[in-house]
Write an enzyme that holds these catalytic residues in place. Structure first.
Site, short mmCIF file in Angstrom:
data_model
loop_
_atom_site.label_atom_id
_atom_site.label_comp_id
_atom_site.label_asym_id
_atom_site.label_seq_id
_atom_site.Cartn_x
_atom_site.Cartn_y
_atom_site.Cartn_z
CE LYS A 1 -4.49 -1.17 1.94
NZ LYS A 1 -5.40 -0.88 3.06
CG ASP B 1 -8.61 1.52 3.55
OD1 ASP B 1 -9.41 0.80 2.93
OD2 ASP B 1 -7.39 1.29 3.60
#
Ligand code: ATR
Length: 275
Positions: free
Chosen positions: A65, A101
């Site tokens: 990520k 997120d």
């Protein structure tokens, strides 16, 4: 045909293909969403040549990520602040890196508990990648105080330094007492996951109007959520966050903003139950 992918290592466990291919089918789009298992040695090349590989974009998961932050032509403010990107797309041929997120976390909370108390302190357990997205989302809503507790206190201190004075660090051992006067408890640790250690916490000090959010979604109903329900508290499960975080990426790649429906929730829940 438009192609998107999830890039991870390993990636076999990912439920993203189930979610995105359900939407592709539901909206009768000409597209496909596939898994790409990419190792550390080749991840930079892979993301750098995503477009040449025929992709309109994709998701990035563990352990990659942080990689798009170094490669993308533009990094969205959320991804920059959280220090991780989970969604990639192209604008004018340029690679853009975003993080959905925090959006998924807060959208699911607003949907499940519309009157959750953003004016009261919140308790966040954990100081990993997921905690960063949760802190970002709560601070954007101006939650006045976030009590951050993590087994390794230094990691929590580091996050508090980064995210500012509203984040107050306390010792992991004081977690049950830290709940007094709070409007929200969020578990971002891996405690409570199927096959792992339990999260030990006494919810007695939580006010009755508080909500309890567990981002663990295997099992769907964690012991924490069960204990919260037994106390009559509102609960929010982690699967909804997973489903909502997928929405912005899909909209960018395929041009349709998809709905998170009960049918989709059921489909993914069944897949989790199958293991
Ligand atoms: P993610 O990116 O999903 O947040 P992570 O970065 O691996 O995952 O973070 C896992 C979190 O669970 C961390 O806060 C970790 O605490 P440490 O920072 O002390 O490692 C927490 N965690 C994992 N196992 C734990 C345990 N047995 N007791 C308490 N906390 C635990």
């Amino acid at each position: 045909m438009k192609r998107a992918c999830i890039i991870g290592y390993p990636v076999a466990h990912s439920r993203s293909p189930l979610i995105h291919n359900y939407w592709i089918d539901k909206y009768s789009l000409n597209g496909i969403y596939v898994k790409e298992s990419v190792s550390h040695e080749t991840i930079v090349d892979f993301i750098s040549s995503l477009r040449e590989k025929g992709y309109v974009g994709g998701n990035v998961t563990i352990p990659h990520k942080h990689v798009p932050l170094q490669i993308a032509a533009r990094v969205e403010p959320e991804a920059q602040a959280i220090g991780a990107a989970n969604t990639l797309w192209f604008e004018d041929g340029q690679l853009i890196a975003g993080n959905t997120d925090a959006y998924g976390f807060i959208t699911h909370l607003d949907e499940q508990v519309p009157d959750w108390r953003a004016d009261l302190p919140a308790v966040v357990l954990g100081a990993g990648g997921a905690a960063r997205a949760v802190l970002y989302a709560l601070l954007r809503r101006s939650v006045p105080e976030i009590r951050l507790l993590n087994r390794t206190r230094e990691k929590a201190e580091r996050l508090a330094n980064e995210f500012g004075p509203a984040v107050q660090v306390a010792d992991w051992q004081t977690r049950s007492g830290a709940l007094a006067g709070c409007g929200l408890l969020v578990n971002t640790t891996s405690l409570g996951m199927a096959g792992g250690q339990a999260l030990e916490i006494d919810l007695a000090a939580l006010p009755s109007a508080a909500a309890v959010y567990d981002i663990v979604y295997v099992p769907l109903q964690t012991a924490l959520l069960e204990a919260a329900r037994a106390r009559g508290l509102r609960t929010v499960d982690g699967l909804g966050m997973l489903l909502h975080q997928a929405v912005p990426g899909f909209a960018r790649w395929f041009g349709v903003r998809p709905q998170v429906t009960a049918e989709l929730h059921h489909l993914v829940a069944q897949d989790i139950l199958r293991g």
